[in-house]
Design a protein around this motif. Sequence first.
Motif, short mmCIF file in Angstrom:
data_model
loop_
_atom_site.label_atom_id
_atom_site.label_comp_id
_atom_site.label_asym_id
_atom_site.label_seq_id
_atom_site.Cartn_x
_atom_site.Cartn_y
_atom_site.Cartn_z
N TRP A 61 -53.73 16.93 94.65
CA TRP A 61 -52.28 16.67 94.66
C TRP A 61 -51.49 17.93 94.30
O TRP A 61 -50.55 18.31 95.00
N TYR A 62 -51.88 18.56 93.19
CA TYR A 62 -51.12 19.72 92.71
C TYR A 62 -51.42 20.98 93.51
O TYR A 62 -50.61 21.93 93.48
N GLN A 63 -52.56 21.03 94.20
CA GLN A 63 -52.92 22.21 94.99
C GLN A 63 -53.15 21.76 96.44
O GLN A 63 -54.29 21.60 96.89
N PRO A 64 -52.09 21.55 97.20
CA PRO A 64 -52.23 20.95 98.54
C PRO A 64 -52.98 21.82 99.54
O PRO A 64 -53.39 21.31 100.59
N ASN A 65 -53.18 23.09 99.24
CA ASN A 65 -53.91 23.95 100.17
C ASN A 65 -55.39 24.10 99.82
O ASN A 65 -56.11 24.85 100.48
N CYS A 66 -55.85 23.42 98.77
CA CYS A 66 -57.28 23.40 98.50
C CYS A 66 -57.86 22.14 99.13
O CYS A 66 -57.13 21.23 99.53
N ALA A 67 -59.18 22.09 99.26
CA ALA A 67 -59.85 20.94 99.86
C ALA A 67 -60.89 20.42 98.87
O ALA A 67 -61.74 21.20 98.41
N VAL A 68 -60.81 19.14 98.54
CA VAL A 68 -61.72 18.58 97.56
C VAL A 68 -62.56 17.47 98.19
O VAL A 68 -62.07 16.68 99.01
N THR A 69 -63.82 17.43 97.80
CA THR A 69 -64.75 16.40 98.25
C THR A 69 -65.44 15.83 97.02
O THR A 69 -65.93 16.58 96.17
N GLY A 70 -65.49 14.51 96.95
CA GLY A 70 -66.22 13.85 95.89
C GLY A 70 -67.38 13.06 96.46
O GLY A 70 -67.28 12.50 97.55
N VAL A 71 -68.48 13.03 95.73
CA VAL A 71 -69.65 12.22 96.09
C VAL A 71 -69.89 11.26 94.94
O VAL A 71 -69.97 11.67 93.77
N GLU A 72 -70.00 9.96 95.26
CA GLU A 72 -70.12 8.94 94.21
C GLU A 72 -70.96 7.79 94.73
O GLU A 72 -70.81 7.36 95.88
N LEU A 73 -71.87 7.28 93.88
CA LEU A 73 -72.77 6.20 94.28
C LEU A 73 -72.20 4.82 93.96
O LEU A 73 -72.53 3.85 94.65
N ALA A 74 -71.36 4.70 92.94
CA ALA A 74 -70.81 3.39 92.56
C ALA A 74 -69.71 2.99 93.56
O ALA A 74 -68.68 3.66 93.65
N GLN A 75 -69.92 1.91 94.28
CA GLN A 75 -68.99 1.51 95.33
C GLN A 75 -67.60 1.23 94.78
O GLN A 75 -66.59 1.55 95.42
N ARG A 76 -67.52 0.63 93.60
CA ARG A 76 -66.21 0.32 93.01
C ARG A 76 -65.40 1.59 92.80
O ARG A 76 -64.20 1.63 93.09
N HIS A 77 -66.04 2.62 92.29
CA HIS A 77 -65.34 3.89 92.08
C HIS A 77 -64.89 4.49 93.41
O HIS A 77 -63.77 5.02 93.51
N VAL A 78 -65.75 4.45 94.41
CA VAL A 78 -65.39 4.99 95.72
C VAL A 78 -64.17 4.27 96.28
O VAL A 78 -63.24 4.91 96.81
N ASN A 79 -64.15 2.97 96.16
CA ASN A 79 -63.01 2.19 96.66
C ASN A 79 -61.72 2.58 95.93
O ASN A 79 -60.66 2.72 96.55
N GLU A 80 -61.81 2.72 94.61
CA GLU A 80 -60.63 3.11 93.83
C GLU A 80 -60.10 4.48 94.27
O GLU A 80 -58.89 4.67 94.44
#
Length: 510
Positions: A61-80
């Motif tokens: 959000w604060y750095q709109p020109n960067c690119a972030v990727t998250g990897v997460e196994l818990a489906q609830r967290h991914v949905n959030e």
Amino acid sequence: MPPTLDSYDDLPYESLPLPDTHPDYLRAIARLYGVNAAPAESCRVLELGCAGGGNILPLAWYQPNCAVTGVELAQRHVNEANALIAELGLNNAQVLHRSITDSMHDLGEFDYILAHGVFSWVPRAVQDRLLEICGQHLAPNGIAYVSYNTLPGWHLRGLLRASMLAYCGAGRASQRLAQAYELFDLMEPALRAQTSIEAQFALQEIDYLRRAPASYVYHEYLEETNEPLSFSDFMARAGQAGLSYLADAELWTLFPSTLGDAGAAFETIIDRIQQEQRLDFARLRKFRRTLLIRQDTPLRTAPDLLALNKLAYYADLSTEEEIDLSAPVAQTFTSAGGHPYLVTHPLAKAGLMLLALRYPASLTWNELQTSAADLVTQHGGGAFADDSAMLRTELFSLIAYQGVRPTLASIPALDTLPERPCAHRLARAQAAHGHIVASIRHSAVELDPLGRELLLHLDGTRTVAELAALMAEALKAQGQAVPDADALHNACAQMLWTFMRQGLLEPRKN
């Protein structure tokens, strides 16, 4: 489709911004060691085990020109996380439902790879895969941040964990957590009757856990896997993955001098890994935040203090003392988190005053040095105004203990409070879903009920007086006493100023 993590779906981990993982901070630390890492404004970030995205989505959000990727196994967290990405319209962020053991070949290289609260809590094969990902996917001059529980210090916590695991048995995470608190109630009276070191430690730890978030208690003490290891063992395994040691995110832990006179025995140890391992023995260290780089990355083995001249600095500090800038008298500054910092040299005290006034914006070394010297001279300390070497030394100590943060990114200085304050969409979205919002400096801002209510109404349509009237109605609805109009207006204005200081408000429109 990968499986999910039932315990995290039942009891989600609290996902917060972690200042030590911010690329701007990591880049500044790397600069001290001669490594030129990518700028935060335009970097690629991968977080392994990102939970609900509370650490990387504020960065996007604060750095709109960067690119972030998250990897997460818990489906609830991914949905959030993906719900927040959609709500904010972030086109530079993605959170993927994957296991760390899955292939990452489609993701490419990253300037920063983050893994906080993951390594010790997964099986050995997953740990090795995590390090392998760092070795394979770090870009040139890239930095990996990996946190983990360390020996020998974590052995003491392991005593309590063993008791909790035996008592709580099987079942859902929420049920086992309730049993853990039952165990605390059972143990405490007996522990108070004992004088052993183990009993006193257990009492202190139980007191801490009663105040800690429930998700921390469960995932730290009741998860199936929690395997601390020594720093030297960690680095041997990192080396097998093609990684070398850069530093620790907490710089003060690297220096024997922080042990006082006892540190002299460690100064003669030349090998960095061996020296820090022995320091861990001396400190009974429990936790590390290790920074890794590719083995082909050249670096200095000790920080270059002259590199401080090319950085800028910010600090969220305050003091209740009348600061004496005419003499080297020790005085206390306190961080927003309540940590005290004792500062003696007039130039350093003047520098902290200036940084506190400027926060969240920063000052370059030249700006800080010149302005501090002018301020000291104005207040009778002219004899100290030219002692830039001492300012540099005290500044580095404050950086090492994280009272002052180094930066290479620019944030505009504060303006006056807008007539009709408007919180940005990230702040309002996070307030709508909880009591923690992420500041522009990547710290967690905790909201009390009234502050949360106020933040949710900051849509740019109301004056401070109108907002104060809304807060009066909210207090009445909660059955609380309503202060007089002037007191409530001032309280709202103070909260708004705090929000502005944390970068939660949209810039004022001319």
